[in-house]
Design a protein around this motif. Structure first.
Motif, PDB file in Angstrom:
ATOM      1  N   SER A  62       0.828  -1.206   0.000  1.00 29.31           N
ATOM      2  CA  SER A  62       0.000   0.000   0.000  1.00 29.31           C
ATOM      3  C   SER A  62       0.861   1.254   0.000  1.00 29.31           C
ATOM      4  O   SER A  62       0.564   2.230  -0.699  1.00 29.31           O
ATOM      5  N   LEU A  63       1.922   1.240   0.790  1.00 28.43           N
ATOM      6  CA  LEU A  63       2.811   2.399   0.841  1.00 28.43           C
ATOM      7  C   LEU A  63       3.441   2.658  -0.524  1.00 28.43           C
ATOM      8  O   LEU A  63       3.618   3.810  -0.931  1.00 28.43           O
ATOM      9  N   SER A  64       3.760   1.600  -1.233  1.00 28.66           N
ATOM     10  CA  SER A  64       4.335   1.734  -2.570  1.00 28.66           C
ATOM     11  C   SER A  64       3.365   2.429  -3.512  1.00 28.66           C
ATOM     12  O   SER A  64       3.758   3.272  -4.324  1.00 28.66           O
ATOM     13  N   ILE A  65       2.089   2.089  -3.408  1.00 25.90           N
ATOM     14  CA  ILE A  65       1.074   2.725  -4.249  1.00 25.90           C
ATOM     15  C   ILE A  65       0.946   4.200  -3.892  1.00 25.90           C
ATOM     16  O   ILE A  65       0.938   5.081  -4.769  1.00 25.90           O
ATOM     17  N   ILE A  66       0.866   4.499  -2.593  1.00 29.50           N
ATOM     18  CA  ILE A  66       0.679   5.880  -2.146  1.00 29.50           C
ATOM     19  C   ILE A  66       1.858   6.756  -2.534  1.00 29.50           C
ATOM     20  O   ILE A  66       1.687   7.897  -2.973  1.00 29.50           O
ATOM     21  N   LEU A  67       3.073   6.235  -2.390  1.00 30.19           N
ATOM     22  CA  LEU A  67       4.269   7.039  -2.620  1.00 30.19           C
ATOM     23  C   LEU A  67       4.795   6.971  -4.049  1.00 30.19           C
ATOM     24  O   LEU A  67       5.289   7.957  -4.584  1.00 30.19           O
ATOM     25  N   ARG A  68       4.707   5.782  -4.674  1.00 29.29           N
ATOM     26  CA  ARG A  68       5.366   5.586  -5.958  1.00 29.29           C
ATOM     27  C   ARG A  68       4.439   5.096  -7.074  1.00 29.29           C
ATOM     28  O   ARG A  68       4.892   4.876  -8.190  1.00 29.29           O
ATOM     29  N   GLY A  69       3.177   4.903  -6.759  1.00 30.27           N
ATOM     30  CA  GLY A  69       2.265   4.356  -7.762  1.00 30.27           C
ATOM     31  C   GLY A  69       1.923   5.353  -8.857  1.00 30.27           C
ATOM     32  O   GLY A  69       2.163   6.556  -8.733  1.00 30.27           O
ATOM     33  N   SER A  70       1.344   4.850  -9.928  1.00 24.61           N
ATOM     34  CA  SER A  70       0.867   5.727 -11.000  1.00 24.61           C
ATOM     35  C   SER A  70      -0.341   6.513 -10.488  1.00 24.61           C
ATOM     36  O   SER A  70      -0.930   6.190  -9.450  1.00 24.61           O
ATOM     37  N   ILE A  71      -0.726   7.546 -11.222  1.00 25.14           N
ATOM     38  CA  ILE A  71      -1.891   8.329 -10.841  1.00 25.14           C
ATOM     39  C   ILE A  71      -3.128   7.445 -10.728  1.00 25.14           C
ATOM     40  O   ILE A  71      -3.889   7.539  -9.763  1.00 25.14           O
ATOM     41  N   THR A  72      -3.303   6.557 -11.690  1.00 24.07           N
ATOM     42  CA  THR A  72      -4.463   5.660 -11.671  1.00 24.07           C
ATOM     43  C   THR A  72      -4.421   4.738 -10.458  1.00 24.07           C
ATOM     44  O   THR A  72      -5.449   4.500  -9.808  1.00 24.07           O
ATOM     45  N   ASP A  73      -3.237   4.211 -10.135  1.00 27.40           N
ATOM     46  CA  ASP A  73      -3.102   3.332  -8.971  1.00 27.40           C
ATOM     47  C   ASP A  73      -3.464   4.071  -7.683  1.00 27.40           C
ATOM     48  O   ASP A  73      -4.165   3.543  -6.812  1.00 27.40           O
ATOM     49  N   LYS A  74      -2.965   5.301  -7.554  1.00 32.28           N
ATOM     50  CA  LYS A  74      -3.241   6.098  -6.349  1.00 32.28           C
ATOM     51  C   LYS A  74      -4.729   6.409  -6.223  1.00 32.28           C
ATOM     52  O   LYS A  74      -5.302   6.321  -5.130  1.00 32.28           O
TER      53      LYS A  74
END
Length: 253
Positions: free
Chosen positions: A151-163
């Protein structure tokens, strides 16, 4: 005799916290079982009372302790593939996670306690509950290192769509694929409760409702009273302020 998979799992966790050198083969020191037990018991609110537990309670605690202490994270290489962190970053995150959660997993009450430290002037209990459910991807009442770091990876480094998908999933409290006014109202109230009454400028009692009204006016394109993931993504991606906020944490780690 331990199975091959158990040995591999143990090796993976040692590699994560760098307590094992794969080049020299130096083993880590033997774990202090008493220390592990003491730390585990501190995580259990039911164990904070002064009274001694019954035999049945003691057996249940022992079973839970053995189950959680046996937990080992996935291997470093697999986590590199599943996240947007490199090995060094994962090792740093893992050591920090172990300091807060020595057993390898955190329950909701402990999560709330940790989160409350960041908002001492408000009540973060409800918002932390929603956030915990978003991190608890397996719906088993515990967040382990994999849950946390993915989850932290998505919040910090994910694509706009992922976030945006992650945010939508958090707001969709009952996970039925759409956000209702009631759900968004609960989210807004939890945010304002968390910020406290001493914010500046002072917030009026009807402020959460005003934000919910604004949210649905923007998002609910067909005026059916709910916001779907398609409506949410389309509206957010056209909003410059929202897009800027999506990049807020890009360089945190």
């Amino acid at each position: 005799m331990k199975s091959r998979s158990q040995d591999q799992s143990l090796s993976d966790s040692r590699e994560l916290d760098r307590s094992y050198d794969p080049l020299t083969g130096n083993p880590p020191s033997k774990p202090n079982k008493k220390t592990i037990k003491q730390r585990f018991l501190k995580l259990l609110p039911c164990c904070q009372s002064d009274s001694s537990p019954s035999i049945n309670q003691s057996n249940e605690i022992d079973e839970s302790e053995r189950s959680i202490v046996r937990y080992r994270p996935e291997g470093l290489d697999r986590l590199v593939q599943k996240t947007n962190f490199n090995k060094k970053e994962l090792q740093i995150l893992y050591r920090g996670f172990k300091n807060e959660c020595p057993t390898g997993a955190v329950n909701e009450e402990t999560f709330k306690g940790i989160y409350a430290q960041f908002f001492p002037l408000g009540d973060s209990n409800m918002y932390a509950h929603f956030l915990f459910e978003a991190f608890d991807t397996h719906n088993n009442g515990a967040v382990n290192f994999e849950d946390f770091v993915v989850s932290l990876s998505i919040i910090l480094r994910g694509s706009i769509t992922d976030k945006l998908n992650w945010a939508f999933n958090m707001y969709d409290l009952n996970k039925d694929g759409c956000i209702t006014r009631e759900e968004m109202t609960n989210i807004m109230h939890s945010i304002y409760d968390m910020m406290g009454k001493y914010t500046y400028p002072c917030m009026k009692d009807d402020t959460p409702k005003d934000h919910v009204d604004s949210f649905f006016q923007k998002m609910d394109k067909n005026n059916d009273g709910v916001v779907t993931i398609e409506e949410f993504l389309e509206t957010c991606q056209k909003d410059e302020n929202i897009m800027q906020s999506m990049h807020m944490f890009d360089n945190v780690i």
